[in-house]
Write a protein that holds these residues in place. Structure first.
Motif, PDB file in Angstrom:
ATOM      1  N   UNK A 181       5.500   2.800 -41.565  1.00 38.17           N
ATOM      2  CA  UNK A 181       4.697   3.831 -40.910  1.00 38.17           C
ATOM      3  C   UNK A 181       5.065   4.898 -41.768  1.00 38.17           C
ATOM      4  N   UNK A 192       3.262   4.515 -45.099  1.00 33.79           N
ATOM      5  CA  UNK A 192       1.865   4.996 -44.924  1.00 33.79           C
ATOM      6  C   UNK A 192       1.470   6.621 -44.716  1.00 33.79           C
ATOM      7  N   UNK A 238       2.177   7.844 -41.549  1.00 34.63           N
ATOM      8  CA  UNK A 238       1.970   8.242 -40.294  1.00 34.63           C
ATOM      9  C   UNK A 238       3.179   8.699 -39.689  1.00 34.63           C
ATOM     10  N   UNK A 262      -0.911  12.372 -46.255  1.00 31.99           N
ATOM     11  CA  UNK A 262      -1.408  11.891 -44.963  1.00 31.99           C
ATOM     12  C   UNK A 262      -1.928  10.633 -45.050  1.00 31.99           C
ATOM     13  N   UNK A 263      -1.980   9.752 -44.050  1.00 32.85           N
ATOM     14  CA  UNK A 263      -2.296   8.184 -44.258  1.00 32.85           C
ATOM     15  C   UNK A 263      -3.690   8.014 -44.949  1.00 32.85           C
ATOM     16  N   UNK A 264      -4.600   8.847 -44.816  1.00 35.27           N
ATOM     17  CA  UNK A 264      -5.729   8.530 -45.424  1.00 35.27           C
ATOM     18  C   UNK A 264      -5.657   8.587 -47.005  1.00 35.27           C
ATOM     19  N   UNK A 293      -3.804   5.446 -48.234  1.00 35.40           N
ATOM     20  CA  UNK A 293      -4.791   4.475 -48.572  1.00 35.40           C
ATOM     21  C   UNK A 293      -5.353   4.521 -49.821  1.00 35.40           C
ATOM     22  N   UNK A 294      -5.788   5.703 -50.026  1.00 36.66           N
ATOM     23  CA  UNK A 294      -6.638   5.986 -51.287  1.00 36.66           C
ATOM     24  C   UNK A 294      -5.773   5.798 -52.599  1.00 36.66           C
ATOM     25  N   UNK A 297      -2.461  -1.064 -44.816  1.00 34.87           N
ATOM     26  CA  UNK A 297      -1.425  -1.899 -43.742  1.00 34.87           C
ATOM     27  C   UNK A 297      -2.374  -2.698 -42.994  1.00 34.87           C
ATOM     28  N   UNK A 349      -1.667  -3.563 -39.226  1.00 36.15           N
ATOM     29  CA  UNK A 349      -0.679  -2.979 -38.394  1.00 36.15           C
ATOM     30  C   UNK A 349      -0.069  -3.757 -37.216  1.00 36.15           C
ATOM     31  N   UNK A 408      -4.628  -4.092 -34.084  1.00 36.64           N
ATOM     32  CA  UNK A 408      -5.333  -2.947 -33.758  1.00 36.64           C
ATOM     33  C   UNK A 408      -6.862  -3.129 -34.215  1.00 36.64           C
ATOM     34  N   UNK A 416     -11.025   3.502 -47.006  1.00 38.62           N
ATOM     35  CA  UNK A 416     -10.050   3.712 -48.003  1.00 38.62           C
ATOM     36  C   UNK A 416     -10.299   3.669 -49.534  1.00 38.62           C
TER      37      UNK A 416
END
Ligand SMILES: Nc1ncnc2c1ncn2[C@@H]1O[C@H](COP(=O)(O)OP(=O)(O)O)[C@@H](O)[C@H]1O
Ligand SMILES: [Mg+2]
Lengths: 350, 235, 305
Positions: free
Chosen positions: B45, B48, B50, B69-71, B74-75, B80, B82, B86, B103
């Motif tokens: 996390x 990522x 998070x 930030x996670x977004x 990802x880019x 991930x 999870x 999820x 992403x």
């Protein structure tokens, strides 16, 4: 926390209120301000009454003004002189129309009715929490308002109740507010209050420890209802007139906002919030009417009309958005440590 | 490719991860094992974005991604899978996959990316218009991996993908990891199945109590003494 | 008989308006977990925009209404909702309460307490007679517009990427972000769509509800309260159940006000006690189903002791 230090926490609120009472009554300030001080003290009573339930249980109530309303209408209707009732409230039930009581009896009646109403409503409602509790208590307010605003057998209906004796003087307002604060303080430090606060922090653990959350919440709700009723009595005897609208949405919003602005988690927060918002309100009101010298000098004219409404709302919105825990951050009052004060004194003398 | 150095993460005042260093080279499969509560998920996390690390750095292909930030992470090319999969059970399988496209750095090639996932996991393709909640645990895991892959990440993080799966399904999942690596994706695999992980990975870190304990190579998988030591702590 | 049909059609139209507002509130709740009490004031702002441009061409006036509502929605999102994102639901609700009050105060100061008349398309207020039943054009229009809005929303949510992202973010925001869904984009989209719906309601409400012909500071406040209650009663954490809750409230209010006599000496015996009746029903429903009337299974955003 030791007991002695604990009871020191009461000093702040009581001193603040007594100070408000004294300052308001002496020649320090314009006598025209006296009503503002009375209003602030009654606000403290209402907000602290609200705090007894919301602060200790952690459950929000949007319906507390119902109990203020019941107290206000009871105290108001029962103190209008009997001779005037046939003209002012012709529709009343006979037993209401033919009797009136004195000031203190009306306040007692307001407290009792507020407490009973809260108890009856609380029995089913205290099973709810979260948003459902918020909406259900709000629905109670809706019903209360709607009935008070229309039913002429128990009050003025859609009209205004007038000729209510204006008996809430500065002394009574001060004593009333201090009494409400003292009861609230005694409650939160009692066995019942501590159990409820434990359930606020961790409901599962509290239940495992044998605490009946429903019952504890109900006690707090009823006590808070009684204090709200009393505060309603003080309010109506301050204003001298009463309409259902006076004890509905605006007051709900204003008192909730005062509580959240001060900090929901502590008695000190309730007192500070009510006083701070009231003070700002009075200040802006006077600035609008050109009675605050430095504002006039600064702007070259009085503050524009309506600044008060917008200013108070803006203040509350800003505090809520940027200080969600309130001005006191949910802490009780504590005296500044002596050692630190001495250090500061040395520094400034150096 | 992915470099974590001096990482520390706290929940409140309690550190869940302390002074952690690990690195995953391009095209490697690196394992991260350890008992429950060791801090494995927290590490992922933190990578990522998070959770916010209280110290340390995270670098992707040489540049720091700490504090993003996670977004954004990802880019930058990290995906991930999870813990607990999820999956959005109320959405269809295809909608779940399309979420993975969020992403992507570029929208071109989305269709091809979906195709590749359908090829890798035929069951996902067969059930693409069904509600994801109707899939079995193994199928959902394949969907979760597929969802991460459609973003065409450079680095794939997996958090206990074999959790709660039947042994034959575990084979499928571990087999898929090799196929994914073959497509050039770098993999950091968090697992509880120590033996299989050590055998599969190029290198496996062992964590407990928020700290790195040791590093194992594929050869250690057969060494039961070292495995036990890895889990229950050495002297 | 024809009276009954008329009452029913009116009630359905009112239900449609409430359902629109419920969707507007529910969309924002979905992605932000924020109950927006200030929603009514967005509608108020739109209605003022209409009232102040009564002399302008209708389309210009409506365009202005949309512009004002959308600008205000975005301003609220940036200045208030964003900083509040980590606050507790109660703080958020009280804060939107404060914002609603702020906007009302501004309207009061700027435009005064006396309502301004809103004229959009006067022709729509005229009745048509269908099979002996008199129905106003606006009633029919309201129902049609609501159906169209819901159809458009369905397309948006199920067929577009941003709609998919909005759905995912309202189900599980943390996982959605881990997949790369941009929280800010999704929230802005929800706030904008919610604002478009508020603007539509601002155009319809003054024509459809005779008591709302005038716009004042508390315009749409009563509607917001009833819709909020309906949304929670229906089940706020699902858009469909929230919408059904709003719709049901509107139909119930419409039918009760159609059938209760207009005066009576005791509570609940006349239409002046309509609100009491509605709120009592709400309390009963909440006690029986605190998670919401139209929510199946265990999706309880609202827990009970
Ligand atoms: N959200 C959280 N809040 C507080 N503590 C957490 C949270 N998530 C994990 N922890 C704690 O951090 C430690 C590491 O947890 P985790 O990273 O989930 O371990 P693992 O994935 O190795 O089982 C545990 O002690 C756990 O209780
Ligand atoms: Mg884990």
């Amino acid at each position: 926390m030791t007991d002695r230090r604990g009871s020191l926490e009461l000093i702040g609120p009581v001193l603040a209120l007594a100070l408000a009472g004294i300052v308001g009554s002496t020649g320090f300030v314009d006598p025209a301000l006296e009503n503002e001080f009375k209003g602030a003290l009654v606000s403290v009573a209402i907000v602290v009454a609200l705090y007894v339930f919301v602060g200790n249980s952690g459950v929000v109530s949007f319906g507390h003004v119902s109990f203020v309303a019941v107290g206000a209408f009871a105290a108001g209707v029962m103190t209008v002189p009997v001779a005037l009732k046939p003209t002012i409230t012709p529709g009343l039930f006979a037993f209401l129309g033919e009797h009136s009581v004195g000031n203190l009896a009306s306040l007692a009646l307001a407290a009792v009715l507020g407490g009973l109403f809260a108890l009856v409503v609380g029995i089913p409602l205290m099973r709810l929490s979260g948003l459902a509790a918020g909406i259900a208590t709000f629905a109670v307010l809706g019903v209360t308002y709607n009935i008070l605003n229309n039913w002429e057998k128990i009050g003025p209906g859609p009209l205004t109740l007038t000729t209510i004796p204006e008996t809430t003087g500065l002394l009574q307002a001060t004593i009333g507010a201090i009494a409400v604060v003292a009861v609230a303080f005694a409650y939160q430090r009692s066995r019942y209050g501590r159990k409820l606060r434990a359930s606020r922090e961790d409901p599962a653990a509290a239940r495992a420890a044998g605490i009946d959350i429903h019952r504890e919440r109900l006690w707090a709700f009823a006590l808070s209802g009684a204090l709200s009723g009393l505060a309603g009595g003080l309010l109506v005897h301050l204003a001298g007139t009463l309409q259902a609208r006076d004890v509905y949405l605006d007051l709900t919003f204003l008192t909730l906002a005062m509580l959240v602005v001060g900090g929901v988690g502590s008695l000190w927060g309730a007192v500070v919030g009510a006083l701070a918002v009231s003070a700002l309100d009075s200040f802006l009101l006077r600035a609008e009417s050109g009675e605050v010298g430095f504002v006039d000098d600064l702007l070259g004219k009085p503050l524009w009309g309506g600044s008060r409404l917008v200013g108070v709302a803006l203040f509350m919105a800003v505090v809520l958005v940027f200080l969600p825990q309130g001005l006191t951050r949910g802490r009780e009052f504590h005296l500044p440590r002596l050692g630190r004060r001495r250090a500061v004194a040395q520094e400034s003398s150096a | 490719m992915l470099e974590v150095s001096g990482l520390e993460v706290r929940y409140g005042t309690v550190p869940a991860v302390r002074d952690l260093d690990l690195s995953v080279g391009r095209g490697e499969i690196v394992g991260l094992i350890g008992p429950n509560g060791a801090g494995k998920s927290t590490t992922l996390h933190a990578i990522m974005g998070a959770v916010r690390p209280s110290a340390g750095d995270i670098r992707l292909a040489g540049s720091s991604i700490r504090g993003r930030a996670p977004e954004q992470v990802v880019r930058a090319g990290v995906a991930l899978v999870p813990e607990g999969r999820r999956i959005f059970t109320e959405l269809t399988v295809e909608e779940n996959l399309r979420l993975g496209l969020a992403g992507r750095r570029s929208k071109d090639g989305s269709a091809e990316a979906l195709e590749r996932v359908y090829e890798l996991f035929p069951v996902v393709h067969e059930s693409r218009s069904r509600h994801a909640g109707l899939l079995s645990g193994g199928q959902q895991q394949q969907l979760a991996i597929g969802r991460a892959l459609v973003g065409e990440p450079d680095v794939l993080l997996l958090d206990e993908p074999s959790l709660g799966l039947a042994p034959t399904v575990v084979d499928t999942v571990f087999g898929a990891l090799l196929a994914i690596r073959a497509q050039g994706v770098t993999i950091l695999l968090v697992e509880q199945r120590a033996q299989r992980t050590v055998a599969l990975a190029d290198r496996t870190y062992v964590m407990s109590n928020g700290e790195l304990r040791m590093t194992l190579g594929p050869g250690d998988a057969g060494d039961s003494r070292r495995m036990v030591e890895a889990y229950f702590g050495s002297s | 008989m024809t009276d009954d049909v008329q009452t029913l059609v009116d009630a359905v139209a009112l239900g449609s308006i409430y359902a629109l507002m419920a969707v507007g509130i529910g969309l924002v709740f979905g992605v932000l977990r924020l109950v927006n009490f200030a929603y009514g004031q967005l509608i108020m702002a739109g209605a003022y925009a209409l009232a102040l441009t009564n002399d302008q061409p209708v389309l210009l006036s409506i365009a202005l209404c949309f512009a004002v509502v959308l600008a205000l929605s975005l301003a609220l999102e940036l200045a208030a909702f964003r900083p509040l994102r980590r606050a507790s639901p109660t703080t958020m609700l009280v804060a939107t309460f404060a914002i609603s009050y702020l906007l009302q105060s501004i309207a009061l100061v700027k435009f005064g307490a006396i309502g301004k008349i809103v004229v959009v398309v006067p022709k729509l207020s005229e009745p048509v007679t269908i099979g002996g039943v008199h129905i106003r054009w606006i009633t029919i229009m309201t129902i049609i517009v609501a159906v169209l809005v819901f159809a458009a929303l369905m397309v948006l949510l199920t067929k577009t990427t941003i709609g998919l992202h909005m759905r995912a973010a309202s189900i599980d925001p943390a996982t959605a972000r881990l997949l790369g869904v941009r929280a800010n984009a999704v929230i802005t989209a929800a706030v904008l769509v919610s604002g478009v719906i508020a603007a539509i309601v601002a155009v319809i409400l003054p024509m459809a509800v005779p008591e709302r012909l005038l716009v004042g500071p508390d315009f749409a406040l009563r509607e917001t309260i009833i819709v909020l209650v309906g949304v929670v009663v229906g089940g706020i954490d699902r858009l469909l159940s929230a919408t059904l809750g709003g719709f049901t409230m509107g139909v119930a209010v419409g039918l009760l006000s159609g059938y209760l006599p207009s005066s009576g000496a005791w509570p609940f015996t006349s239409s002046v006690y309509l609100d009491s009746a509605v709120f009592m029903l709400v309390i009963i429903v909440l006690l029986i189903r605190p998670e919401g009337l139209f929510v199946r299974g265990r999706h309880a955003a609202l827990e009970r002791v």
